[in-house]
Design a protein around this motif. Structure first.
Motif, PDB file in Angstrom:
ATOM      1  N   LEU A   1       0.827  -1.239   0.012  1.00 41.79           N
ATOM      2  CA  LEU A   1      -0.065  -0.067  -0.165  1.00 41.79           C
ATOM      3  C   LEU A   1       0.863   1.324  -0.137  1.00 41.79           C
ATOM      4  CD1 LEU A   1      -2.535  -1.011   2.567  1.00 41.79           C
ATOM      5  CD2 LEU A   1      -2.940  -1.333   0.119  1.00 41.79           C
ATOM      6  N   TYR A   2       2.160   1.106  -0.171  1.00 43.60           N
ATOM      7  CA  TYR A   2       2.983   2.358   0.035  1.00 43.60           C
ATOM      8  C   TYR A   2       3.101   3.120  -1.336  1.00 43.60           C
ATOM      9  CZ  TYR A   2       7.451   4.972   0.235  1.00 43.60           C
ATOM     10  OH  TYR A   2       8.310   5.894  -0.024  1.00 43.60           O
ATOM     11  N   ILE A   3       2.871   4.383  -1.183  1.00 49.00           N
ATOM     12  CA  ILE A   3       3.092   5.141  -2.420  1.00 49.00           C
ATOM     13  C   ILE A   3       4.018   6.301  -2.170  1.00 49.00           C
ATOM     14  CG2 ILE A   3       1.975   6.762  -4.024  1.00 49.00           C
ATOM     15  CD1 ILE A   3      -0.841   5.539  -3.374  1.00 49.00           C
ATOM     16  N   SER A   4       5.038   6.203  -2.952  1.00 45.37           N
ATOM     17  CA  SER A   4       6.097   7.304  -2.544  1.00 45.37           C
ATOM     18  C   SER A   4       5.641   8.642  -2.770  1.00 45.37           C
ATOM     19  CB  SER A   4       7.427   7.123  -3.648  1.00 45.37           C
ATOM     20  OG  SER A   4       6.837   7.527  -5.040  1.00 45.37           O
ATOM     21  N   PRO A   5       6.164   9.764  -2.036  1.00 44.28           N
ATOM     22  CA  PRO A   5       5.770  11.210  -2.000  1.00 44.28           C
ATOM     23  C   PRO A   5       6.134  11.955  -3.498  1.00 44.28           C
ATOM     24  CG  PRO A   5       7.593  10.848  -0.179  1.00 44.28           C
ATOM     25  CD  PRO A   5       7.326   9.481  -1.025  1.00 44.28           C
TER      26      PRO A   5
END
Length: 322
Positions: A273-277
């Motif tokens: 679920l991680y989305i980079s900034p």
């Protein structure tokens, strides 16, 4: 002339006896948890039996806290707040955040005689990443730090004694999945202050709270306050009157990856679920540029409409010219 005194004990001429005197007795190997092979007590066999019956573990955990170059002032204040809360940590100079930072940090940890590392890595002076690593063999975790609030900007009323040992509390979500269990163990080993540390006070007056909400770890620090007079002692039955007053700092940890080694190695877990900034900022730019794109599309549509639906020649155009 004076006569020489006779030697009471004549020196032995055997070379083997001299070698025995020079050889020192072998010492047992020492580890973090104590001695591998315990010292034998020849004169007191009862003490030796007691040592074998009651093995003990002494926590000698020490943490190296450092940051990367070009760190933002707000994130630097957060690092200093964490240092003030953990009396068993050591600060060091800034480290360049390159691909080879793992080898540099492992060497620094070994030189400072530490066993763990907290590395605050700042990218583009906007994004803060936190590395928690057990050196030199691992494992290590990389977090994205969000919702940062330092002690100075919060101005909370809580105030606990510097160097006192905290009580670590975790939400029940940490026991559901194996990666949360691993993160809980790493946090316990890093944020748990040793009992007999020379800079730590021997009592508890504040609480570290780690809770999982929306797959993020939220950190809070509370002081344990008991309302009572200075002359009266606190009864054990009066523990219900205790209240928690927040001290700070506040931050939120979004786990990105868990590695098998220290600052690298095989990937044990990756957050789906991680989305980079960087991706979030790119989407925001596209939304802002959407207004101009709409105008261009509308202009193209008008041209296409004019080409497909041409107007008939005006009959009165010549009359108006005359």
């Amino acid at each position: 002339m004076a006569k020489k005194r006779k030697q009471s004990e004549p020196k032995s001429s055997d070379p083997s006896a001299k070698e025995e005197e020079l050889i020192a007795p072998t010492r047992p190997e020492r580890t973090l948890s104590g001695y591998k092979h315990k010292i034998k007590v020849a004169d007191h066999p009862q003490e030796e039996e007691k040592q074998n019956d009651s093995p003990f573990f002494r926590n000698k955990e020490k943490i190296l806290v450092t940051c990367s170059r070009r760190i933002n002032f707000r994130y630097r204040h957060l690092m200093l707040n964490v240092v003030s809360v953990l009396p068993h940590c050591k600060k060091d100079n800034k480290v360049e955040s390159k691909e080879s930072k793992g080898a540099t940090l492992n060497e620094l940890v070994e030189l400072r005689n530490c066993s763990s590392c907290l590395f605050f890595e700042c990218r583009k002076q906007k994004d803060l990443y936190l590395w928690m690593a057990k050196c030199p063999n691992g494992p290590s975790v990389k977090f994205l730090v969000n919702a940062v609030h330092t002690m100075e900007e919060l101005k909370l009323t809580g105030n606990h004694l510097k160097g006192s040992r905290p009580i670590l509390t975790f939400s029940s979500n940490f026991d559901e999945n194996p990666h949360w269990k691993l993160l809980k163990e790493i946090i316990v080993q890093i944020f748990g202050i040793p009992k007999d540390h020379r800079k730590a006070k021997p009592y508890h007056d504040h609480v570290f709270v780690f809770s999982i909400v929306d797959d993020h770890i939220w950190f809070r620090n509370y002081q344990i306050s008991v309302p009572h007079n200075e002359t009266d002692k606190v009864d054990r039955g009066g523990l219900e009157k205790m209240t928690l007053v927040e001290v700070g700092p506040r931050f939120c940890l979004n786990p990105i990856k868990i590695f098998g080694g220290s600052f690298g190695g095989p990937t044990l877990y990756e957050n789906p679920l991680y989305i980079s900034p960087n991706q979030i900022r790119a989407l925001e730019k596209k939304k802002k540029a959407g207004k101009y794109a709409k105008k261009v599309k509308a202009k193209k549509r008008r041209r296409m409409h004019e080409e497909t639906n041409q107007l008939e020649p005006d009959e009165f155009a010549d009359i108006w010219k005359d």
